[in-house]
Structures are given as C-alpha cells and as structure tokens.
Design an enzyme around this catalytic site. Structure first.
Site, PDB file in Angstrom:
ATOM      1  N   ARG A 279       0.817  -1.224   0.000  1.00 46.68           N
ATOM      2  CA  ARG A 279       0.000   0.000   0.000  1.00 46.68           C
ATOM      3  C   ARG A 279       0.845   1.266   0.000  1.00 46.68           C
ATOM      4  O   ARG A 279       0.430   2.307   0.495  1.00 46.68           O
ATOM      5  CB  ARG A 279      -0.967   0.029   1.180  1.00 46.68           C
TER       6      ARG A 279
ATOM      7  N   LYS B 231       5.577  22.828 -14.677  1.00 49.73           N
ATOM      8  CA  LYS B 231       4.804  21.656 -14.279  1.00 49.73           C
ATOM      9  C   LYS B 231       4.504  21.705 -12.778  1.00 49.73           C
ATOM     10  O   LYS B 231       3.380  21.403 -12.347  1.00 49.73           O
ATOM     11  CB  LYS B 231       5.554  20.370 -14.628  1.00 49.73           C
TER      12      LYS B 231
ATOM     13  N   HIS C  26      -2.616  11.640 -28.754  1.00 50.19           N
ATOM     14  CA  HIS C  26      -2.900  10.261 -28.329  1.00 50.19           C
ATOM     15  C   HIS C  26      -3.615   9.481 -29.424  1.00 50.19           C
ATOM     16  O   HIS C  26      -3.329   8.307 -29.651  1.00 50.19           O
ATOM     17  CB  HIS C  26      -3.795  10.257 -27.079  1.00 50.19           C
TER      18      HIS C  26
ATOM     19  N   HIS D 222       6.048   9.379 -28.441  1.00 52.92           N
ATOM     20  CA  HIS D 222       5.047  10.217 -27.788  1.00 52.92           C
ATOM     21  C   HIS D 222       5.213  11.722 -28.088  1.00 52.92           C
ATOM     22  O   HIS D 222       4.267  12.403 -28.476  1.00 52.92           O
ATOM     23  CB  HIS D 222       5.080   9.972 -26.273  1.00 52.92           C
TER      24      HIS D 222
END
Lengths: 366, 366
Positions: B121, B229, B254, B267
């Site tokens: 987790r 960013k 995309h 990409h």
C-alpha cells in the site's frame, strides 16, 4: 441512525448507519454528486439477496448502472479479478467522475476499492458493506488491495471512499459464523480504544448471532466501532504510527491464518486467537493484569469465537511466519499489547521466548 | 544547479537539477531518511550506462541495494511487468520504509511509481529520469501507471515521489530522436504557461540535439519546464481542473499514436502533431492568431519534430479515437486551446467539423 465523519486532511467522508438505508443509497449518492455512471461490484450470493434493491435505488435517481460479479471468497482476491473489473469498466466507458460501488463483505470491498484507486488513476468509490466485519472494520479507513500468491494484502493502496453506507438489516442473511467473526473486531475496539463498548458487550445477554442480539445494541456496536476506527484513522491515515493499534491480535492472527492455509479459521476467528495470545504476552511482559485478560477471553468465548488453536499449528512456524508480516519495520516485529481495557501500547521489545510461550499456551489449551 | 519545490497539501517534494548529480544520489536520499533498502528499477540499456554510478552512490552511504531490470519499451508497460517488480520486492523483503528508485525514462518511471504506490500500500519512491521527456514531464507530478491492452495509462495512481533527481549529463547517451521528442513537451510549456521560455527557444541557435544545445540553455529549459509543471500540479494535484492544460496537444496526439499502433511516432512527436492541430482548431475558433500559430509550428520544426502526419491516418478514425480518451467527461471531449503564447483555455465546445478540418490540414500538408 448514526452518522460518523472520518476527518482527513483531504477526502473526509461520512459513515451513514441506518436500518433500511440500502433502498436510499441512490438518493444519498446523488446528493454527493458522484457522476453519472455507477458500476456495482458484488458476489453472486450477496447480489442475489441485495442486488435488486441496490440497483433499483440507483436507477430511481437516474444513474446509468452496470454490474460486475466476482465469485465469493478470499481465493479470488487477486490481481486477475481486478483486471476483470477493469475490463468491465472499459467496456462501459466509465469516466473519472464515475463511481464504483462495493456491495459485499471485506473481499469485495478491498478489491473494488483497489480497482477504483487504480482505474483511470482513481474514480469515485462507495462502500456498502454487507458483513459485520466489513461494516466495523474493512469498509472504513481506505485500505484497499489484493493478495499476492505469497502473502495477504501485499498489493494495494490507501484510497478513501466517498461514502460508507451501512444498513444493519442486511446482516440477517449473513452466516452466523461470519457474524461472530465480525464480533471479534468489535471486541478488539473495546480492548484497544473503547472501554464503555467493552462493558456494554459484557452486559448484553447475547452477542453471538444477529437473531439473538438486541437491535439497539447492534446499532451501538456499529456506531461505536466505526467511531473508534474513524478516530484512529483520522489521526493516522497512512499507518505511520497510531493506526498500528488496529492490528491488535493481527500479528499472531495472520500467522495462524496463513499456516492453516486460510482453510481452518476465518479472519475474525484468527484475530480472536491472536488477541488471546497478545493478552498472554502482555501478562508475561507485566503490562496487563490477568483479570483483565480473563475478561477479554470470556467475551471472546461469549461471542462464540474459538479460544484455542488447532494442534496442527506448530509454534516454530508461527514464529517464522510473524517475521514475514508486511508491517515488520527494520526486521523488528511490533506487537500491540493491552495496558488496560480500552488502551494499548506498541512495542518491538517482545522476545521470541515470550511469543513462543504465549502461542504454546494457546495450543496447550486445545 | 536549480532546486524546485512541488508544493502539495501533503507530500511536497523537491526537484533537484544538477550536472553530475547522479553520483550524489545516495547522499541526497540519505538526507531524506528513505529507509534502509533500495530497489533500483531500470532497463538494461540505461542500467548499462548509469547503473554502476547509481548503485555505487547508494552503496557508499550504506543503503542495502537491489536491482530489477525490465526490457526497454512501451510494449512492456503492463501489469505483468509490475507483478515481476512485486516478486523482486517480496524476495528481498522490502518494507514500507524501503524505497523504489526509477532509473530510466517515462516508461520506467511510470511503472516503478505504480509499483511503489501499490506494494504494501505504498513504499517510498524516487525518480531519476534519464530522458528529456521524463525530466521535464513524466517524472514530475505523481502520475504513475501502466497500459491496458486496449488503452494507454488506463491503469494507474496518483503517487508523489519523495525526490526527483535530474542529472542533465545523462542526456548525452539519449538517442537524438528521443531528445527531440522531449523538446516537444518543452515547447508545450512555452505555449501553455511560459512565454519567456518560448522566446528563449526561438532565440537559441539549436534546440534539436544534446550536442548542439548550449548547456546553459539546457539548464534553463529543464528548470523552467519543471517549474511550469510544478506550478500547475501544485494548484491541481489530481487533475480536477487546471492540470488538464498539460494535455495540450495530447488529445489528438494520443489518437494519432494509437491509430499508428505506437509504431510510427514516439510520444513527443505525436504531441507535436497534436499541438499543430490544436493550434489550427484555435485559429478556426477565433481564439488564436495565425501568426502565433506559425511561431509555434516553426519552433516545432526547429526542434526537428514532424509537422505533418502520415496519410495512413484517417480523419474519421481520429474522431472516433478521441471519444475514447480517458479524459472524456460526460461524453464530452475537452480541448486545450491557446489564447496567446503562454496562455491557454479549456473548452468542450469544439465541433467535430472543426476537429475534422484541422486534422485534414495536418494530413493534407504531407
């Protein structure tokens, strides 16, 4: 009817406990603005009992609904089941604003939560627990996940639901053994956090089945247990410290479950055995009085839970299994030990000999 | 040397940009108290170049180190690769306090981050990006994940690293085509957020290879892109609103990637094409001047990126592919459209005809 808030730095949410509330689920979710599409994840048995009521309540308020069933049981709690949820989500064009509803016990809740945490990097998630264990424990606190072939819950995420909706009425179809298993976690809250809850359980005439328990007591049990969990989780969402106390009874409990291949004991039963062993360790460490331990063990027996472990379980295997628990820190095993009814402490200072002694006693009793 | 902080409600972290810093990684991580065990995840090529330096720096300060290599390429970015990371983590008894280090490009970063988000987790995670694209985009902001057989990045989690450590020197071994692809995202920041960065790129003599670019300009590019960013992500960690502007050029990009089976364009190249198409849409919608679009397109060409799309790509397929984008909300496709160099807006009011027209123009140019 009780409403409890789980307060978190981000993503606080409500636990709504109310008899008959399953038929109001849709209305409640509509208030929370949980998108347009809802995927209900369940198992065939639970869905057979409650699927119609659940879907109808969602449909009434205009949700676009889909369903996904997973065969019941821990044996299906793995990544492959999650991938099938993804496939259903994809086929029905779920969006980030869509919601996954877990209608079921802990296994369904853990898996649905993990799928919700990881599909499109997170969609809405609602818990509708249908077992006592899921109501008082698994559905609250944001632990989600699946098993790794070599260990339980090794794969998962902390991901909070938007709502936990508890309808006690659904417990009428829960097998009695599962009801008792849930009661183990309730007793746990009494020992670690809530002495008053513990006393109420002691004073009650019956606590070992849905049929025999007073409805008002059941409501108290649900509310106080969820409140205890909410209190702890609010203070320590990601299990950095305090939250570890919720693992009382779980260290040895997990070991026993794992050594018996999850066939012999259901989770709550193993936790009950783990609590008895932890109580014994606490006595030996001088942190707890024998009288208090006896009260705990008596309550465990009153709930119809096992108090001795099958002789198949070997002490040395238990010691070995404990070491591979995922909560081990820097190679040290941490134990949660009671100080009095309603309070525990965390320690890594328990010698193997003391653990051995307490497990031997658990086996010796049988 | 630049240090940028990504400020978040929880889990703020630093982006440290410094020439030669790979050999200081261990010391930096030690300061941050990131446990005792470190699992470095990389691909064989990157590890061949930088594995020794990385491991040595970790070893010097006393970390217990392990490594896990995944073959290079998007084709390995799936859940099965994550399961292999889990197996390595399990075999080496990683604990919650342990750290996964991603040494590689975006694919390694996304996968390592997802494994870190979901093992036990959540364990610690450090990004050491080795491609320009990963440095300015993928490594910052906490998006982690893998592909579903039917779509990119459909499975994942928002999970923030504890540190992003960028050493520009490692770009010397990056293939030129990959360098250019990274530059597409840099140009994107110029268009959506930072007009001054855009001007600096326009004024530079060369921006199309590591060899020809001025080291000082490269440092500026890295710092300003990461700052852009960080600014956006700080304001909107989970992509509830503003963060969507980072997808400028990505909607059509995309679609083009997917329709050419990820074989024809990397990409960044697809994003470059997407930006040209989005610019054209903005012109047609009257929100952008043709002169500004021309500046953008000229800069894209200067970076050695494609400006026209292969005629294999059919307009109707692009329109169809756009609709299945995971960012679609209530069935509506959102476009990021420039208003001027340095500022964009988000709109769902673009008609299919306008999209069609702009894609046709992209193909027509070829």
């Amino acid at each position: 009817m009780s409403n409890i808030t789980v307060s978190l730095p981000q993503n606080s949410y409500e636990i709504a406990i109310s008899s008959g509330s399953l038929s109001q689920l849709g209305a409640k979710m509509k208030q929370l603005k949980l998108g347009e599409k809802v995927l209900v994840v369940s198992n065939p048995e639970v869905f057979g009992y409650y699927g119609d009521t659940c879907l109808q309540s969602l449909e009434e308020v205009g949700f676009e609904i889909y369903q996904h069933l997973i065969p019941a049981g821990e044996v299906h709690k793995h990544l492959q089941s999650i991938e099938k949820i993804y496939d259903t989500a994809l086929a029905n064009h779920l969006e980030r604003s869509s919601t996954l509803v877990a209608l079921g016990g802990g296994v369904i809740g853990d898996m649905t939560g993990f799928a919700a945490a990881t599909w499109l990097r997170g969609v809405n998630f609602v818990q509708v627990p249908t077992s006592l264990l899921a109501m008082v424990d698994a559905s609250v606190g944001g632990k989600t996940g699946v098993n790794h072939p070599q260990g339980k819950n090794l794969i998962g995420a902390f991901y909070q639901p938007k709502l936990v909706s508890i309808d006690p009425d659904v417990l009428q179809t829960l097998p009695e053994r599962e009801f008792r298993a849930g009661m183990a976690e309730v007793i746990k809250y009494g020992v670690i956090w809530d002495a008053e809850l513990f006393s109420e359980l002691e004073q009650a005439e019956h606590i070992d089945s849905f049929e025999s328990i007073e409805p008002e007591l059941l409501n108290t049990i649900l509310a106080r247990s969820c409140q205890a969990k909410a209190d702890v989780v609010s203070q320590d969402e990601k299990e950095a410290g305090l939250r570890a106390i919720l693992n009382y009874g779980h260290t040895i409990g997990h070991a026993i479950e794992s050594l018996t291949d999850y066939q012999e004991y259901v989770h709550g039963e193993a936790v009950a055995l783990g609590m008895i062993a932890a109580g014994e360790i606490a006595i030996q460490m001088g942190s707890w009085k024998e009288a208090a331990a006896n009260r705990q063990n008596k309550l465990i027996a009153k709930a119809g839970l096992p108090t001795t472990v099958s002789a198949k379980v070997k002490v040395k295997d238990v010691l070995e299994a404990i070491k591979s628990d995922k909560k081990v820190k820097s190679g040290k095993v941490h134990f949660i030990l009671p100080k009095k009814i309603g309070a525990v402490k965390i320690t890594d200072k328990v010698s193997s000999d003391v653990v051995k002694e307490s497990v031997l006693q658990l086996i010796g009793n049988s």
